[in-house]
Each structure stands twice: as C-alpha cells, then as structure tokens.
Scaffold this active site. Sequence first.
Site, short mmCIF file in Angstrom:
data_model
loop_
_atom_site.label_atom_id
_atom_site.label_comp_id
_atom_site.label_asym_id
_atom_site.label_seq_id
_atom_site.Cartn_x
_atom_site.Cartn_y
_atom_site.Cartn_z
N GLY A 282 -5.53 25.34 -23.01
CA GLY A 282 -5.12 24.80 -21.80
C GLY A 282 -4.40 23.30 -22.48
O GLY A 282 -4.29 22.52 -22.17
N ARG B 172 -0.74 20.98 -21.58
CA ARG B 172 -0.68 19.39 -20.36
C ARG B 172 -2.11 19.40 -19.98
O ARG B 172 -3.03 19.42 -20.45
CB ARG B 172 -0.35 19.72 -19.49
N ASP C 166 -3.94 34.81 -21.65
CA ASP C 166 -4.53 34.24 -20.44
C ASP C 166 -6.33 34.42 -20.52
O ASP C 166 -7.23 35.50 -20.76
CB ASP C 166 -4.62 35.32 -19.40
N TYR D 122 -15.75 26.81 -7.26
CA TYR D 122 -15.36 25.67 -9.00
C TYR D 122 -16.98 25.74 -9.11
O TYR D 122 -16.82 25.21 -10.31
CB TYR D 122 -14.43 24.62 -8.17
P1 NAP Z 1 -4.36 20.53 -15.19
O1 NAP Z 1 -3.38 19.53 -15.97
O2 NAP Z 1 -4.17 21.76 -13.95
O3 NAP Z 1 -4.62 22.31 -16.31
C1 NAP Z 1 -5.13 23.12 -16.29
C2 NAP Z 1 -4.59 23.90 -17.99
O4 NAP Z 1 -5.12 25.61 -17.22
C3 NAP Z 1 -3.44 24.26 -17.88
O5 NAP Z 1 -3.03 23.73 -19.24
C4 NAP Z 1 -3.60 25.82 -18.21
O6 NAP Z 1 -2.44 26.57 -18.54
C5 NAP Z 1 -4.80 25.65 -17.62
N1 NAP Z 1 -5.04 27.66 -17.40
C6 NAP Z 1 -5.33 27.52 -16.40
N2 NAP Z 1 -5.75 28.67 -15.96
C7 NAP Z 1 -5.83 29.62 -17.31
C8 NAP Z 1 -5.70 30.80 -17.70
N3 NAP Z 1 -6.19 31.57 -16.94
N4 NAP Z 1 -6.03 31.25 -18.67
C9 NAP Z 1 -5.36 30.25 -19.76
N5 NAP Z 1 -5.21 28.96 -19.06
C10 NAP Z 1 -4.91 29.10 -17.95
O7 NAP Z 1 -5.96 20.66 -15.53
P2 NAP Z 1 -6.68 19.73 -16.01
O8 NAP Z 1 -6.62 18.00 -15.12
O9 NAP Z 1 -6.36 19.17 -17.34
O10 NAP Z 1 -7.71 20.21 -16.07
C11 NAP Z 1 -8.65 20.70 -17.75
C12 NAP Z 1 -9.87 20.91 -17.44
O11 NAP Z 1 -11.02 19.77 -17.08
C13 NAP Z 1 -10.78 22.52 -16.65
O12 NAP Z 1 -11.28 22.24 -16.95
C14 NAP Z 1 -10.81 20.90 -15.11
O13 NAP Z 1 -11.50 22.04 -14.30
C15 NAP Z 1 -11.75 20.10 -15.76
N6 NAP Z 1 -11.12 18.51 -14.62
C16 NAP Z 1 -10.60 18.02 -14.50
C17 NAP Z 1 -10.57 17.09 -13.45
C18 NAP Z 1 -9.09 16.14 -12.69
O14 NAP Z 1 -9.07 15.80 -12.38
N7 NAP Z 1 -8.47 16.60 -12.99
C19 NAP Z 1 -11.78 16.75 -13.42
C20 NAP Z 1 -12.67 17.65 -13.42
C21 NAP Z 1 -12.84 18.19 -14.72
P3 NAP Z 1 -0.96 26.93 -18.97
O15 NAP Z 1 -0.51 25.84 -18.14
O16 NAP Z 1 -0.10 27.16 -19.65
O17 NAP Z 1 -0.52 28.18 -17.22
#
Ligand code: NAP
Length: 252
Positions: free
Chosen positions: A12, A15, A61, A157
């Site tokens: 991932g 972004r 994926d 989640y």
């Molecule tokens: P985000 O901006 O929504 O990005 C999600 C990423 O996951 C994207 O790069 C997407 O790839 C990839 N992805 C989702 N489903 C996928 C799949 N089935 N196969 C391959 N790639 C997949 O999220 P983020 O905020 O950066 O989050 C990153 C991590 O941090 C996650 O594990 C999330 O649970 C964790 N987290 C986030 C927060 C928050 O507040 N943002 C808080 C706690 C934990 P594509 O765009 O290429 O599809």
Amino acid sequence: MDFSNKTILVTGAARGIGRAVAQAFAQRGGTVAVHYRTSGAEAQTLTRALPGQAHAAFRADVSDPAACEKLINEVVGRYGRLDVLVNNAGIYEVKPVKDLSYAAWQATWKNTLDANLVGPANLCFLAAKAMMQQKSGHIINISSRGAFRGEPDAPAYGAAKAGLNQLSQSLAWALAQYNIFVGVVAPGFVRTDMAAELLDGPQGEAIRAQSPLKRAATPEEIAEAVVRLAADGMLYATGCILDVNGASYLRS
Ligand code: NAP
C-alpha cells in the site's frame, strides 16, 4: 539508521502512510519495492521520485493468497533478497451493526479480515521463508489504536488489527531463532484518505481533541516509527507494539 543494500517491501505504498514509509526508507539508502493494488499511476510516480535508482513498483491484491505469493516471488526474484516487509495496506469500512443485514455483516468481516489480517499473515509467512534462507529480516505490521480502544462502528477492523497484533507477537517469538524480528506500529488518527471523511466531517474537532496535541498524526510521523523499529539497533524490541497515537489512548 542506514538501509543501504537493503530491500524493503512496503504494501500500500502508493499513498497515505505507505508512501511516507517508502520515502523514509529510501531517504536512508534503502531500495523500496513499492506495492500497490489500484493506485498504479501514483505508485509509478513515487517510484521515479524516490532518491536512489533501483526502486520498482509491484501490483497485487493482498486479499488474494496467490497474488501474495507472486508478489514475494517477484520481489525476491528481482532483488535476490527481502530485508524488511512492512504490512501497511489495509481497509477501514464503517459498518455499524444497526445499519447492516446479516449478509452485509458477513461481507464486511470477509473483506476486512482478508485485507487486514489474512493477507498480511500470508505475506509474513512468505517473507519469513525468504528471510529464513538469508538468516535475517524484519517484519513491521501496521496495526491501529482501534485494536485496544475498540471500533464500535467498524468491529471487524478492530478485531482484524487485534489479530494482527497477536500474529506479530507469536511470530516474533517463533522467528527470533532465525534472526527475524517482528514489530508493530499502532497509529491513532493519521491524516490520510482513510481518515479524511472523519477528520473533515462534523466529528473532526472532537477527534483531534482526543489527543492532548489536538491534532491527528502526519503520515511521516508514523513512517519515522516504522523505520526506527526496523533498524538493527532495535532488535531487542522484537514483539513490541509501538503506540503512535498522540497520547489519545494510553495503556500500561
Ligand atoms: P489509505 O490512505 O486508505 O491507503 C490504503 C492503502 O492500502 C492503499 O495504498 C491501498 O492501495 C492499499 N490497499 C487497500 N486494500 C488493499 C488490498 N486488498 N490489496 C492491496 N493493497 C490494498 O490508508 P492509510 O491511512 O495510509 O492506512 C495505512 C495503514 O494504516 C492501514 O493498515 C490502516 O489500517 C492503518 N491505520 C490508519 C489510520 C489512519 O487514521 N489513517 C489509523 C490507524 C491505522 P491502492 O490505493 O493501490 O488500492
């Protein structure tokens, strides 16, 4: 923290937090395998922009076990080794019990567990096999504050992230004998696409006020924690879950 001659797979990475993690490793000399699923253009742009020459983008994926196997084979095939796996890719589906049919409930559990727990578990397994051959490696899994605090509107989640924590700790124990170290970073709210709707919506101010810093984290702050946990000076922290939540949820 020098990651020269090291190969780092960040899932991932096109972004959000993943992109910041990829940048942080590349800035410290690492060669980054930039994984993406749908954000191909962003992944290619990032790959070209990272400092260093050998970075490359890989599509998969992570919900698909065969795609996970292909991904690890492609990365190890290209670079001959895998030093750090960062399981960052994930989804967050707001699905309150009151709004769901039983079929929708089952669908969100399947989607969420496949992307956030089973996919990362498969990648841990496959990476560990490669790391066992080279007798070294780090795995960093991105969990969430929600694993501890609860996710009333996204219970699948919270459960998936709690499972990821326990998976990581079991693997830390199992893999230390092979010189493989496993850590977890558990962010609170981070300013990315995933959290944008909540942070920019009516609840935004209350969410920011959960932290005494009165703000969400930046992706770079999470990346800093990931890089530090993957550094050789932190080997004895294997099995740890590093909270990066601005003191918004404290546990002891
Ligand atoms: P985000 O901006 O929504 O990005 C999600 C990423 O996951 C994207 O790069 C997407 O790839 C990839 N992805 C989702 N489903 C996928 C799949 N089935 N196969 C391959 N790639 C997949 O999220 P983020 O905020 O950066 O989050 C990153 C991590 O941090 C996650 O594990 C999330 O649970 C964790 N987290 C986030 C927060 C928050 O507040 N943002 C808080 C706690 C934990 P594509 O765009 O290429 O599809």
